[in-house]
Design a protein around this motif. Structure first.
Motif, mmCIF file in Angstrom:
data_model
loop_
_atom_site.group_PDB
_atom_site.id
_atom_site.type_symbol
_atom_site.label_atom_id
_atom_site.label_comp_id
_atom_site.label_asym_id
_atom_site.label_seq_id
_atom_site.Cartn_x
_atom_site.Cartn_y
_atom_site.Cartn_z
ATOM 1 N N VAL A 82 -10.231 -22.871 4.010
ATOM 2 C CA VAL A 82 -10.097 -21.768 3.060
ATOM 3 C C VAL A 82 -10.773 -22.095 1.737
ATOM 4 O O VAL A 82 -11.491 -21.251 1.166
ATOM 5 C CB VAL A 82 -8.607 -21.426 2.846
ATOM 6 N N ARG A 83 -10.561 -23.288 1.222
ATOM 7 C CA ARG A 83 -11.068 -23.627 -0.120
ATOM 8 C C ARG A 83 -12.599 -23.586 -0.141
ATOM 9 O O ARG A 83 -13.269 -24.191 0.681
ATOM 10 C CB ARG A 83 -10.576 -25.006 -0.529
ATOM 11 N N GLY A 84 -13.134 -22.857 -1.138
ATOM 12 C CA GLY A 84 -14.574 -22.759 -1.312
ATOM 13 C C GLY A 84 -15.286 -21.932 -0.271
ATOM 14 O O GLY A 84 -16.503 -22.050 -0.119
ATOM 15 N N ASN A 85 -14.581 -21.069 0.470
ATOM 16 C CA ASN A 85 -15.182 -20.301 1.567
ATOM 17 C C ASN A 85 -14.945 -18.811 1.368
ATOM 18 O O ASN A 85 -14.694 -18.078 2.322
ATOM 19 C CB ASN A 85 -14.578 -20.754 2.903
ATOM 20 N N LEU A 86 -14.997 -18.370 0.105
ATOM 21 C CA LEU A 86 -14.633 -16.986 -0.207
ATOM 22 C C LEU A 86 -15.615 -15.982 0.386
ATOM 23 O O LEU A 86 -15.209 -14.913 0.851
ATOM 24 C CB LEU A 86 -14.543 -16.809 -1.726
ATOM 25 N N ALA A 87 -16.912 -16.284 0.380
ATOM 26 C CA ALA A 87 -17.895 -15.313 0.863
ATOM 27 C C ALA A 87 -17.653 -14.969 2.327
ATOM 28 O O ALA A 87 -17.688 -13.792 2.723
ATOM 29 C CB ALA A 87 -19.308 -15.868 0.662
ATOM 30 N N ARG A 88 -17.410 -15.968 3.144
ATOM 31 C CA ARG A 88 -17.178 -15.709 4.563
ATOM 32 C C ARG A 88 -15.865 -14.977 4.788
ATOM 33 O O ARG A 88 -15.784 -14.063 5.619
ATOM 34 C CB ARG A 88 -17.189 -17.023 5.327
ATOM 35 N N LEU A 89 -14.834 -15.359 4.055
ATOM 36 C CA LEU A 89 -13.547 -14.688 4.218
ATOM 37 C C LEU A 89 -13.606 -13.248 3.724
ATOM 38 O O LEU A 89 -12.972 -12.358 4.313
ATOM 39 C CB LEU A 89 -12.468 -15.474 3.471
ATOM 40 N N HIS A 90 -14.338 -13.005 2.665
ATOM 41 C CA HIS A 90 -14.457 -11.628 2.163
ATOM 42 C C HIS A 90 -15.182 -10.741 3.165
ATOM 43 O O HIS A 90 -14.793 -9.576 3.381
ATOM 44 C CB HIS A 90 -15.195 -11.637 0.823
ATOM 45 N N LEU A 149 -4.942 -8.697 1.310
ATOM 46 C CA LEU A 149 -5.588 -9.877 1.879
ATOM 47 C C LEU A 149 -6.789 -10.302 1.051
ATOM 48 O O LEU A 149 -7.024 -11.505 0.847
ATOM 49 C CB LEU A 149 -6.010 -9.576 3.317
ATOM 50 N N ASP A 150 -7.540 -9.347 0.526
ATOM 51 C CA ASP A 150 -8.691 -9.672 -0.313
ATOM 52 C C ASP A 150 -8.248 -10.329 -1.618
ATOM 53 O O ASP A 150 -8.857 -11.305 -2.080
ATOM 54 C CB ASP A 150 -9.494 -8.399 -0.590
ATOM 55 N N ASN A 151 -7.196 -9.801 -2.228
ATOM 56 C CA ASN A 151 -6.689 -10.400 -3.462
ATOM 57 C C ASN A 151 -6.159 -11.805 -3.222
ATOM 58 O O ASN A 151 -6.395 -12.727 -4.015
ATOM 59 C CB ASN A 151 -5.586 -9.520 -4.056
ATOM 60 N N PHE A 152 -5.433 -11.973 -2.137
ATOM 61 C CA PHE A 152 -4.840 -13.273 -1.859
ATOM 62 C C PHE A 152 -5.906 -14.333 -1.587
ATOM 63 O O PHE A 152 -5.830 -15.460 -2.094
ATOM 64 C CB PHE A 152 -3.895 -13.158 -0.660
ATOM 65 N N LEU A 153 -6.908 -13.991 -0.794
ATOM 66 C CA LEU A 153 -7.956 -14.960 -0.485
ATOM 67 C C LEU A 153 -8.803 -15.288 -1.706
ATOM 68 O O LEU A 153 -9.297 -16.417 -1.835
ATOM 69 C CB LEU A 153 -8.840 -14.423 0.644
ATOM 70 N N SER A 154 -8.974 -14.325 -2.616
ATOM 71 C CA SER A 154 -9.701 -14.616 -3.854
ATOM 72 C C SER A 154 -8.992 -15.684 -4.666
ATOM 73 O O SER A 154 -9.639 -16.508 -5.327
ATOM 74 C CB SER A 154 -9.850 -13.337 -4.690
ATOM 75 N N LEU A 155 -7.667 -15.691 -4.622
ATOM 76 C CA LEU A 155 -6.901 -16.716 -5.322
ATOM 77 C C LEU A 155 -6.874 -18.029 -4.556
ATOM 78 O O LEU A 155 -7.088 -19.112 -5.124
ATOM 79 C CB LEU A 155 -5.473 -16.213 -5.560
ATOM 80 N N ALA A 156 -6.624 -17.966 -3.252
ATOM 81 C CA ALA A 156 -6.459 -19.190 -2.460
ATOM 82 C C ALA A 156 -7.754 -19.980 -2.351
ATOM 83 O O ALA A 156 -7.729 -21.216 -2.312
ATOM 84 C CB ALA A 156 -5.944 -18.838 -1.059
ATOM 85 N N CYS A 157 -8.898 -19.307 -2.307
ATOM 86 C CA CYS A 157 -10.167 -20.020 -2.159
ATOM 87 C C CYS A 157 -10.562 -20.764 -3.423
ATOM 88 O O CYS A 157 -11.397 -21.676 -3.356
ATOM 89 C CB CYS A 157 -11.272 -19.042 -1.789
#
Length: 558
Positions: free
Chosen positions: A87-95, A50-58
């Motif tokens: 999702v886009r540009g929201n990596l810190a919160r998702l991480h 999930l961490d890898n995927f969100l790093s790409l999607a964001c």
């Protein structure tokens, strides 16, 4: 490749027909069943994937592939770790949300499987209610979503068929209007692998099994790559409202109707051009400058170093994992090399081409990191495939890496085609001319005509000076009571009679009709006054009193 800046009109590229379907992407809800003791085996795998995927999607540019995402965790209680967010540009919160999911303990036990099934049902219903509230709020603001539907994915290590049965039973009488799809993903353990999942060398996920009208089941391996592949299906187009492509075949000899094969398009990989990175992934291969590394100042760029890491069989390379434009590689002709070194280098190049071609091999290359670079081991490494050609040259093509691959399960069909369909297609192909070689010189894209027509339409009709046009507009604004512009022919005649040497600053206009003496032409036929320059000085502009005198004189002559 920036699709946000491309026009969406009919004059834009045909590829926008496919990109525009991303506006129908549904919102996503991920419910992770983190109950012990199974969570202790799947926690690291799920969170890393999930961490890898969100790093790409964001960080993906282009069309919005995941408009909204929400995350639930089911352990000893139901917990919403992340409400619906973009999702886009929201990596810190998702991480931080993934780290909170990782902190859920995996030891202990929970009594009663019915309680776990009830928590899953309540989480699904709560996510649907949260989505309705978000859409009600977004419809009044500027964050409206184009598609009012949501897909819920449940990740569990429990037996998948039992979870599907519990959800089908619990949601049977519930309002599921906004629910587009409910997917149960079972992560198989070591004991389940031999019974419920067919082994595969590349660890691809199995096709979904339709077990009901509302709930699907998908079984994946307990590996980071398998869970990543399941999540990357969210990045693919999910519209399905209309077909993407019509393939037109020539009419068979016995049937005058044209044969149309309707198809859908699917991405095989994420284009590296959609990832804003400082290090190049090799996507820019349109010119030599795009391929050579960047340097500072007036320093000459150092040669790009590609290290051969594997020899590949030519029939084992799939063209769908190659992207970008190929580059032709030939022996160097650098004048700074002496003749002996250049001759030795040419002999080695020829031997490499001959060996690869005779053995039907490709070379897999990796960009070697520059020792002077400060990126070190954290840099991004691109890969290429080197292919031999019939001439004394090689062909260099970029190849995609694991991070950018999208799921694509298209097994080979063992069934023979339907006889009537086979006869139709064979009849269509028999009407076409067959060539042994592809000659690009026989292909015309009508590019010259398009560019010429576009360039001619963009030019002004008359090359009038900008300052004269600006002065005319200012004069028109100052005298709004005179809606009809008077033709300047009398003023021109008076200037030509008072000065012997006169030159025009604009191209000559076509002569007026002989009936100009009957009065001023209508407003639509008027032209702005043209300024004339004398060889010695500029003629003074007539005042309003002089123009009135000229009018009275002309009426007297008439």
């Amino acid at each position: 490749m920036d699709n946000k800046k491309r026009p969406a009109g009919p004059s834009s590229s045909g590829s926008l027909v496919f990109w525009s379907s991303f506006s129908r992407q549904p919102a996503r809800v991920l419910i992770v069943e983190a109950s012990p003791p199974g969570w202790s085996e799947t926690c690291t795998v799920v969170c890393d994937a999930l961490d890898n995927f969100l790093s790409l999607a964001c960080n993906l540019d282009g069309p919005c592939r995941i408009p909204l995402l929400s995350l639930y965790a089911i352990s000893r209680q139901q917990e919403c770790l992340l409400p619906f967010v973009q999702v886009r540009g929201n990596l810190a919160r998702l991480h931080s949300c993934v780290e909170e999911l990782r902190s859920i303990p995996g030891d202990g036990c929970i009594r009663g499987a019915a309680r776990g099934g009830d928590l899953l049902r309540r989480a699904v219903l709560d996510s649907l209610q949260q989505f309705k509230q978000y859409m009600r709020y977004a419809s009044t603001g500027s964050q409206a979503c184009n598609n009012a539907s949501v897909e819920v994915t449940v990740v569990t290590s429990q037996p998948g068929r039992g979870v599907v049965h519990q959800l089908e039973t619990g949601l049977k009488d519930c309002d599921l209007v906004s629910l587009r799809r409910l997917l149960v993903v079972q992560i198989l353990g070591a004991g389940d692998r031999s019974q419920d999942c067919q082994s595969s060398e590349d660890a691809q996920t199995e096709d979904s099994l339709m077990l009901g009208t509302e709930v699907d089941l998908q079984q994946v391996q307990n590996s980071v790559f398998a869970v990543e592949t399941m999540l990357k299906a969210w990045l693919q187009e999910q519209g399905g409202d209309r077909e993407h492509l019509h393939l037109l075949l020539p009419s068979p000899s016995d049937n005058p109707a044209q044969v149309c094969v309707k198809c859908d398009m699917q991405e095989r990989l994420i284009s590296p051009a959609l990832i804003p990175l400082t290090p190049s992934l090799g996507v820019k291969t349109e010119s030599i400058r795009d391929f050579l590394p960047a340097v500072k100042g007036n320093q000459s760029p150092a040669p790009q170093r590609l290290r051969a890491i594997k020899a590949l069989r030519a029939d084992g390379v799939c063209e769908s994992v190659l992207y970008g434009l190929p580059l032709v590689i030939r022996p160097t002709t650098c004048w700074q090399l002496d003749w002996d070194e250049m001759e030795t280098n040419g002999s080695l190049f020829q031997a490499l081409c001959h060996t690869l071609r005779s053995r039907d091999l490709f070379l897999l290359l990796q960009v070697e990191a520059d020792k002077r670079s400060t990126a070190g081991s954290s840099g991004v490494f691109s890969h290429f495939v080197l292919q031999s050609s019939p001439s004394l040259s090689l062909l260099l093509k970029p190849v995609v890496s694991r991070e950018l691959l999208l799921p694509c399960s298209l097994p080979a069909s063992a069934q023979d085609p339907v006889p009537c369909a086979l006869q139709t297609v064979q009849g269509c192909l028999s009407q076409m001319e067959e060539d042994f070689l592809l000659n690009p010189l026989l292909l015309s894209s009508n590019l010259y005509h398009h560019l010429r027509s576009r360039g001619l339409l963009s030019q002004p009709r008359y090359p009038v000076r900008l300052q004269s046009a600006a002065a005319d507009r200012e004069q028109t604004q100052q005298s709004p009571k005179n809606p009809v512009s008077r033709p300047p022919r009398q003023l021109q005649n008076r200037q030509l009679g008072s000065h012997s040497k006169v030159r025009a600053t604009v191209a000559p206009l076509p002569s007026a009709s002989a009936s100009s003496s009957l009065g001023p032409p209508p407003a639509k036929a008027s032209r702005p006054a043209l300024s004339f320059l004398s060889s010695s000085r500029r003629a003074p502009a007539p005042t309003r009193q002089e123009e009135d005198n000229d009018d009275s004189d002309s009426m007297t002559v008439q």
